[in-house]
Design a protein around this motif. Structure first.
Motif, mmCIF file in Angstrom:
data_model
loop_
_atom_site.group_PDB
_atom_site.id
_atom_site.type_symbol
_atom_site.label_atom_id
_atom_site.label_comp_id
_atom_site.label_asym_id
_atom_site.label_seq_id
_atom_site.Cartn_x
_atom_site.Cartn_y
_atom_site.Cartn_z
ATOM 1 N N GLN A 17 16.973 -39.780 38.467
ATOM 2 C CA GLN A 17 17.986 -38.747 38.635
ATOM 3 C C GLN A 17 17.251 -37.465 39.025
ATOM 4 O O GLN A 17 16.123 -37.225 38.597
ATOM 5 N N PHE A 18 17.900 -36.636 39.843
ATOM 6 C CA PHE A 18 17.222 -35.417 40.279
ATOM 7 C C PHE A 18 18.191 -34.247 40.336
ATOM 8 O O PHE A 18 19.413 -34.414 40.312
ATOM 9 N N GLN A 19 17.605 -33.042 40.412
ATOM 10 C CA GLN A 19 18.365 -31.817 40.607
ATOM 11 C C GLN A 19 17.874 -31.137 41.873
ATOM 12 O O GLN A 19 16.660 -31.052 42.118
ATOM 13 N N VAL A 20 18.806 -30.692 42.694
ATOM 14 C CA VAL A 20 18.466 -30.006 43.935
ATOM 15 C C VAL A 20 18.115 -28.563 43.596
ATOM 16 O O VAL A 20 18.885 -27.867 42.928
ATOM 17 N N VAL A 21 16.949 -28.099 44.070
ATOM 18 C CA VAL A 21 16.514 -26.734 43.769
ATOM 19 C C VAL A 21 16.482 -25.842 45.006
ATOM 20 O O VAL A 21 16.451 -24.613 44.881
ATOM 21 N N ALA A 22 16.486 -26.424 46.202
ATOM 22 C CA ALA A 22 16.469 -25.600 47.418
ATOM 23 C C ALA A 22 16.999 -26.421 48.578
ATOM 24 O O ALA A 22 16.789 -27.642 48.645
ATOM 25 N N ARG A 23 17.667 -25.728 49.494
ATOM 26 C CA ARG A 23 18.193 -26.358 50.708
ATOM 27 C C ARG A 23 17.926 -25.410 51.866
ATOM 28 O O ARG A 23 18.467 -24.311 51.918
ATOM 29 N N GLY A 24 17.046 -25.847 52.786
ATOM 30 C CA GLY A 24 16.717 -24.997 53.921
ATOM 31 C C GLY A 24 16.105 -23.677 53.516
ATOM 32 O O GLY A 24 16.330 -22.650 54.171
ATOM 33 N N ARG B 294 16.897 -21.981 51.003
ATOM 34 C CA ARG B 294 17.908 -21.183 50.307
ATOM 35 C C ARG B 294 18.337 -21.901 49.031
ATOM 36 O O ARG B 294 17.964 -23.047 48.812
ATOM 37 N N PRO B 295 19.153 -21.265 48.206
ATOM 38 C CA PRO B 295 19.641 -21.946 47.010
ATOM 39 C C PRO B 295 20.470 -23.179 47.368
ATOM 40 O O PRO B 295 20.982 -23.303 48.485
ATOM 41 N N PRO B 296 20.642 -24.092 46.430
ATOM 42 C CA PRO B 296 21.426 -25.303 46.699
ATOM 43 C C PRO B 296 22.876 -24.979 47.056
ATOM 44 O O PRO B 296 23.403 -23.909 46.715
ATOM 45 N N ALA B 297 23.527 -25.915 47.745
ATOM 46 C CA ALA B 297 24.940 -25.777 48.078
ATOM 47 C C ALA B 297 25.792 -26.178 46.878
ATOM 48 O O ALA B 297 25.296 -26.766 45.908
ATOM 49 N N ALA B 298 27.084 -25.870 46.952
ATOM 50 C CA ALA B 298 27.993 -26.228 45.858
ATOM 51 C C ALA B 298 27.995 -27.729 45.608
ATOM 52 O O ALA B 298 28.071 -28.190 44.466
ATOM 53 N N ALA B 299 27.894 -28.522 46.682
ATOM 54 C CA ALA B 299 27.911 -29.979 46.550
ATOM 55 C C ALA B 299 26.663 -30.526 45.875
ATOM 56 O O ALA B 299 26.617 -31.705 45.513
ATOM 57 N N ASP B 300 25.628 -29.701 45.709
ATOM 58 C CA ASP B 300 24.370 -30.151 45.122
ATOM 59 C C ASP B 300 24.336 -30.014 43.608
ATOM 60 O O ASP B 300 23.316 -30.305 42.984
ATOM 61 N N ALA B 301 25.423 -29.560 42.997
ATOM 62 C CA ALA B 301 25.408 -29.239 41.570
ATOM 63 C C ALA B 301 25.185 -30.476 40.712
ATOM 64 O O ALA B 301 25.600 -31.584 41.060
ATOM 65 N N GLY B 302 24.515 -30.259 39.583
ATOM 66 C CA GLY B 302 24.365 -31.299 38.578
ATOM 67 C C GLY B 302 23.230 -32.266 38.860
ATOM 68 O O GLY B 302 22.397 -32.057 39.741
ATOM 69 N N TRP B 303 23.222 -33.346 38.070
ATOM 70 C CA TRP B 303 22.255 -34.416 38.268
ATOM 71 C C TRP B 303 22.729 -35.304 39.411
ATOM 72 O O TRP B 303 23.895 -35.701 39.457
ATOM 73 N N LYS B 304 21.825 -35.606 40.318
ATOM 74 C CA LYS B 304 22.156 -36.352 41.528
ATOM 75 C C LYS B 304 21.271 -37.588 41.644
ATOM 76 O O LYS B 304 20.173 -37.656 41.075
ATOM 77 N N TYR C 183 17.501 -31.069 60.742
ATOM 78 C CA TYR C 183 16.453 -30.039 60.800
ATOM 79 C C TYR C 183 16.456 -29.184 59.539
ATOM 80 O O TYR C 183 16.337 -27.961 59.588
ATOM 81 N N GLU C 184 16.588 -29.827 58.411
ATOM 82 C CA GLU C 184 16.698 -29.142 57.140
ATOM 83 C C GLU C 184 15.720 -29.778 56.159
ATOM 84 O O GLU C 184 15.431 -30.966 56.223
ATOM 85 N N VAL C 185 15.217 -28.977 55.222
ATOM 86 C CA VAL C 185 14.380 -29.477 54.137
ATOM 87 C C VAL C 185 15.134 -29.264 52.831
ATOM 88 O O VAL C 185 15.576 -28.158 52.528
ATOM 89 N N VAL C 186 15.307 -30.354 52.082
ATOM 90 C CA VAL C 186 15.945 -30.289 50.774
ATOM 91 C C VAL C 186 14.896 -30.616 49.726
ATOM 92 O O VAL C 186 14.208 -31.639 49.821
ATOM 93 N N GLU C 187 14.759 -29.744 48.726
ATOM 94 C CA GLU C 187 13.781 -29.950 47.661
ATOM 95 C C GLU C 187 14.499 -30.308 46.375
ATOM 96 O O GLU C 187 15.481 -29.662 45.985
ATOM 97 N N VAL C 188 14.005 -31.363 45.709
ATOM 98 C CA VAL C 188 14.603 -31.810 44.461
ATOM 99 C C VAL C 188 13.519 -31.978 43.408
ATOM 100 O O VAL C 188 12.344 -32.206 43.726
#
Length: 548
Positions: free
Chosen positions: A484-491, A493-503, A511-516
């Protein structure tokens, strides 16, 4: 049956170009289009399509255990063909768990072992994966852990076996890349469920064939509850509704239409996807297996467990009342891995394939007779409609809506924080040119390589937390097994609303970098990460990691 990094000709890829450099030329309008649109290509149905909002919403039946055994609930289910009416007046042959689509809903309890005994009554091998489950590797549904048809056993069911060792457990090690835990007729999956309450789902995960086999119906809900969730005053009973969203195409006779050949023709792995390298989109929207259905509701709160079970289609869900007026907001209470720490009010819900979102909708503000349409603004034409809610009563006789959404949901919710000592790993999901000259090919890859069963991309330690970076040239919903992971950055920037919680699944946009921050709790052994666009997955966009 097993691909060993074999390159395949994908002529459809050659007409498409993608690369990091293209990001430099994408303007604001182009970025919005890339980020918001569904990927893939529409496969048009043959014959007339049904009128929207003409059938009631079905709810999958809840499976019942056949017995309790050693503190576990034991279930038996058969994968078999079934004839169901999806399009009015026409019958569709589905491949379903117990012959239905979606399959039965399993309702389990956190920490109580669930044993699922699956019989394969189909004509093809299968693999069952519990998506979002913290599961031992031998029951995780690795794509070469095949369950062969029961008819393969010359002695019949009494001679069929589950492919396990003498201790009932498979080999936890990597083994030779040719090896898989192969069973004939029956297979037993054990789910200890050491995890929080959450909306999970199960589906086929067979190497090279996940896309057509899920398309034909091999999927269903798996719901986990716990004491913390049970104490909350959320809507329950028949106002707790699972909604499996997926798109399909149909032949004129009502059968499913997919580019993969008929199952009896023993197609080569990945064959049939060449003309649809970006993914297959249907032109009929299904919810719980019904086209554009209607749910009659009272003017009360409802909990909806949204699941994007499409092969490639993405959703941006909005509520719209008659006359184009706003139809209310969603109050998100949960994500892939269970309850959020606190609810969030959303005008729209974004979902890539494999993602789930639990949300409460309050119909109290609508007069009886109101019709509220759930729309997908990421789609075009008739696929912008998903389903309709019809407010038919203030409440049942004697019914009081004493549900509410508390300001605090999961008291035990833990927020992870990055540290300098944390391992960092990079996974690039990309269409890669392999080979040289005129013989070169384009393939879906992770870190420039197509999937090989014997290759390991990472070896995280059991109990550790690592920082993983996902990058992309396209829409790739990245799913990680076990962790399980948590999104900490998207592009950046801060995570999007859809990234909330455990994923366990996250949409990585072009062309985006997502960090979890990923936690590897549960079990040692071999697991996977892959793109959950199922056509991409079948075309080798997978990788192994080994928990050590």
């Amino acid at each position: 049956m097993r691909r060993l990094g074999r390159p395949s000709s994908r002529r459809g890829f050659l007409a498409l170009t993608a690369g990091v450099g293209a990001a430099m030329t994408v303007g604001a309008a182009g970025w919005a289009r890339l980020a918001g649109a569904s990927t893939g290509r529409v496969l048009a149905s043959e014959g007339p399509l049904p009128e929207p909002f003409g059938v009631p919403l079905p709810v999958p039946p809840v499976a019942r255990p056949v017995r309790g055994e050693g503190g576990a609930d034991v279930y038996e289910v058969e994968q078999r063909e079934g004839r169901v009416e999806i399009l009015p007046g026409r019958k569709t042959t589905v491949w379903g768990y117990d012959g239905i689509f979606p399959g039965p809903t399993f309702v389990a309890r956190s920490g109580r072992r669930t044993v699922l005994r699956v019989r394969n009554g189909l004509a093809v091998p299968t693999v069952t994966h519990l998506h979002g489950g913290v599961t031992p590797p031998e029951s995780d549904g690795y794509p070469t852990d095949l369950l062969l048809p029961a008819r393969c056993s010359p002695g019949g069911p009494s001679q069929a076996h589950d492919g396990m060792g003498d201790d009932g457990m498979g080999d936890d090690g990597m083994g030779d890349e040719h090896d898989g835990r192969v069973s004939i007729g029956y297979r037993t999956y054990e789910y200890p469920l050491p995890q929080r309450a959450a909306t999970l789902w199960y589906h086929d995960h067979r190497m090279d064939f996940s896309a057509p086999q899920v398309w034909r119906g091999l999927a269903g809900f798996f719901l986990i509850g716990d004491e913390e969730e049970a104490r909350l005053p959320l809507p329950g009973g028949d106002r707790d509704v699972p909604l499996m969203l997926c798109d399909r195409s149909f032949e004129e006779d009502g059968s499913f239409r997919h580019p993969a050949p008929a199952p009896t023709s023993a197609p080569a792995p990945g064959h049939g996807h060449d003309a649809f390298p970006d993914g297959v989109l249907g032109d009929v929207q299904l919810v719980n297996g019904a086209p554009w259905p209607v749910l009659e509701v009272s003017a009360t709160r409802y909990r909806f467990r949204f699941l994007n079970a499409s092969n490639a289609r993405r959703y941006r869900l909005r509520l719209e009342a008659e006359g184009g007026r706003p139809g209310g907001r969603f109050v998100q209470i949960g994500s892939d891995g269970g309850l959020l720490g606190a609810p969030q009010s959303l005008a729209a819900i974004d979902m890539a394939p494999g993602e789930r979102c639990d949300a409460v909708v309050d119909f109290a503000g609508f007069p009886v007779g109101s019709r509220i349409t759930l729309r997908n603004t990421a789609a075009e034409g008739g696929m912008r409609d998903v389903m309709r809610f019809h407010v038919v009563r203030r409440g049942r006789r004697g019914e009081r809506d004493d549900s509410r959404v508390p300001a605090r949901l999961a008291a035990s919710f833990e927020r992870l924080s990055p540290s300098a000592a944390m391992p960092v790993r990079v996974f690039d999901f990309r269409r890669t040119h392999t080979g040289g000259g005129g013989e070169g090919r384009q393939m879906w890859t992770i870190n420039g390589r197509p999937f090989r069963t014997g290759a390991v991309l990472a070896s995280p330690c059991l109990g550790s937390v690592e920082r993983w970076r996902f990058s992309s040239d396209f829409h790739h919903p990245v799913h990680v097994h076990l962790a399980q992971f948590q999104v900490v950055a998207r592009g950046g920037r801060p995570p999007a609303a859809a990234d909330a919680g455990w994923k366990d699944t996250v949409d990585v946009r072009p062309y985006e970098v997502v960090e979890v921050l990923a936690r590897f709790a549960g079990y040692r052994g071999r697991y996977m990460l892959h793109c959950h666009n199922l056509e991409h997955e079948d075309m080798a966009m997978m990788g192994n990691f080994q928990v050590v």
